[in-house]
Design a protein around this motif. Structure first.
Motif, short mmCIF file in Angstrom:
data_model
loop_
_atom_site.label_atom_id
_atom_site.label_comp_id
_atom_site.label_asym_id
_atom_site.label_seq_id
_atom_site.Cartn_x
_atom_site.Cartn_y
_atom_site.Cartn_z
N MET A 157 -4.04 -15.77 -13.80
CA MET A 157 -2.68 -16.12 -15.06
C MET A 157 -1.63 -14.47 -13.93
O MET A 157 -1.30 -13.27 -14.57
N LYS A 158 -0.70 -15.05 -13.45
CA LYS A 158 0.34 -13.99 -12.59
C LYS A 158 1.82 -14.04 -13.04
O LYS A 158 1.88 -14.23 -11.80
N GLU A 159 1.94 -14.05 -14.21
CA GLU A 159 2.69 -13.97 -14.66
C GLU A 159 3.48 -12.47 -14.36
O GLU A 159 2.50 -11.44 -14.67
N PRO A 212 6.08 -10.77 -6.01
CA PRO A 212 4.85 -10.41 -5.98
C PRO A 212 5.18 -9.32 -7.82
O PRO A 212 5.57 -8.44 -7.52
N ILE A 213 3.55 -9.05 -7.98
CA ILE A 213 3.42 -8.42 -8.92
C ILE A 213 3.92 -6.93 -8.69
O ILE A 213 3.72 -5.83 -9.17
N TYR A 214 3.26 -6.89 -7.54
CA TYR A 214 2.78 -5.34 -6.98
C TYR A 214 2.99 -5.51 -5.62
O TYR A 214 2.79 -6.18 -4.81
N ILE A 215 3.33 -4.34 -4.87
CA ILE A 215 3.00 -3.93 -3.03
C ILE A 215 2.13 -3.08 -2.65
O ILE A 215 2.45 -1.88 -2.98
N THR A 216 1.91 -3.41 -2.04
CA THR A 216 0.64 -2.84 -1.00
C THR A 216 1.17 -1.82 -0.59
O THR A 216 1.32 -2.40 0.76
N LYS A 217 1.10 -0.48 -0.02
CA LYS A 217 1.55 -0.15 1.04
C LYS A 217 0.55 0.16 2.09
O LYS A 217 0.71 -0.74 2.97
N ASP A 218 -1.25 0.20 1.59
CA ASP A 218 -1.76 0.27 2.39
C ASP A 218 -3.31 0.37 1.38
O ASP A 218 -3.29 0.93 -0.52
N ILE A 219 -5.13 0.11 1.44
CA ILE A 219 -5.32 -0.03 0.76
C ILE A 219 -6.90 1.08 1.44
O ILE A 219 -6.50 0.99 2.73
#
Ligand code: UDP
Ligand code: MG
Length: 310
Positions: A173-175, A299-306
């Motif tokens: 569910m990518k809403e 995108p629902i979120y943006i990652t800087k790093d993991i």
């Protein structure tokens, strides 16, 4: 033993992180469960990230930190956690110590005793907020339950355990206007509800104020209230019929030569019709707004790093 993923959204929780970790450690150290903890740092501007990085030295559990590029909100953090977890079960847990990690063991007991249960959700049997806030929240759940085709359990919290089937369903569910309680309700499956009383927030402040709660409420209702469109149609048809009857009455009165000043009545009715039109235009506006934000498909979120300890 199967892997359990704890998903913990963190937004300015510097004072709570190490205590929370200790609580998790105490609750799980002598149990059979293998844990993976996924902390989502949702653009905190205090030392939350620093506190989280300190935990990477610990080897008791697998630890992953998903570091967002900015604040995307709790809903986006939950989504990121679910997308990045590899457990057979995922548990959503707040970082502010309101939800005791010990209670997770009860949820795990439920699913290990009954394999038919797909999710375990804690609901607040008692609210610790002010009467006014709990009244507002209670009414919100009543309204959304009436307006929607899915069932909302009143007082159900985000404190929940879900199995892999549900995790995979939710990821699909990518809403963007996410309302997790609605998405989980929409997914269905067999849910077991357990009562709990949340603890008081340990440190820091709740990220909710009256304004943000109101817009979260509206957002939830708009995303899950297909019935509003139906009501507006029925309402429109009803008003149409009424104005037709009204016009016919006017014609009949005219024909039997009764002279009446209808201006006051007409003005009243015009105002009523206009106000109803405005309300529904507002509702349509809300839907269009949703469509707009969905079609942009950012995108629902943006990652800087993991970061990981394994
Ligand atoms: N949270 C988040 N991003 C936000 C707001 C909150 O990740 O933009 C996290 C917060 O750090 C906490 C959880 O979501 O772990 C619940 O937040 P809060 O305690 O403010 O909500 P409440 O318990 O008052 O509903
Ligand atoms: Mg809280």
């Amino acid at each position: 033993m199967d892997l359990i993923s704890l998903i913990i959204p963190c937004y300015n929780e510097e004072k709570n992180i190490s205590i929370l970790y200790k609580q998790i450690l105490n609750s799980f150290k002598d149990t059979k469960y293998k844990l993976e903890i996924i902390f989502v740092n949702d653009g905190s501007y205090d030392n939350t990230l620093l506190e989280l990085k300190k935990l990477l030295n610990k080897k008791n559990f697998k630890i992953k930190i998903i570091n967002f590029s900015r604040n995307f909100g709790k809903e986006a953090s939950i989504y990121a956690g679910l997308e990045n977890c590899s457990g057979k079960y995922a548990v959503l847990l707040d970082a502010d110590l309101q939800q005791s990690p010990k209670l997770i063991l009860n949820m795990l007991n439920v699913v290990s005793n009954d394999p038919n249960i797909d999710a375990v959700v804690y609901y607040q049997s008692e609210r610790i907020e002010s009467r006014f806030t709990s009244f507002l929240k209670g009414s919100f759940y009543k309204i959304i339950d009436k307006l929607s085709y899915v069932n909302f359990k009143s007082g159900a919290s985000d404190f929940r355990l879900v199995n892999r089937k549900i995790i995979d369903t939710i990821i699909k569910m990518k809403e963007h206007n996410r309302f997790s309680k609605g998405l989980f309700a929409y997914a269905g499956f067999n849910v077991c509800y357990l009562p709990y009383v949340p603890d008081k927030r340990a440190n820091g402040e709740t990220k909710w104020n009256k304004k943000s709660l109101f817009s979260y409420g509206i957002s939830g209702i708009i995303s899950f209230s297909d019935k509003i469109l139906r009501y507006s149609l029925i309402c429109g048809m009803f008003l149409n019929l009424m104005s037709l009857i009204y016009l016919i009455t006017l014609i009949i009165l005219y024909l039997i030569k009764i002279k009446l000043s209808f201006w006051l009545v007409i003005i009243g009715i015009m105002l009523l019709l206009n106000s109803i039109q405005l309300i529904f235009m507002g509702i349509i506006g809300e839907y269009i707004n949703r469509i707009y934000s969905e079609v942009r498909n950012r995108p629902i979120y943006i990652t800087k790093d993991i970061l990981k300890n394994y």
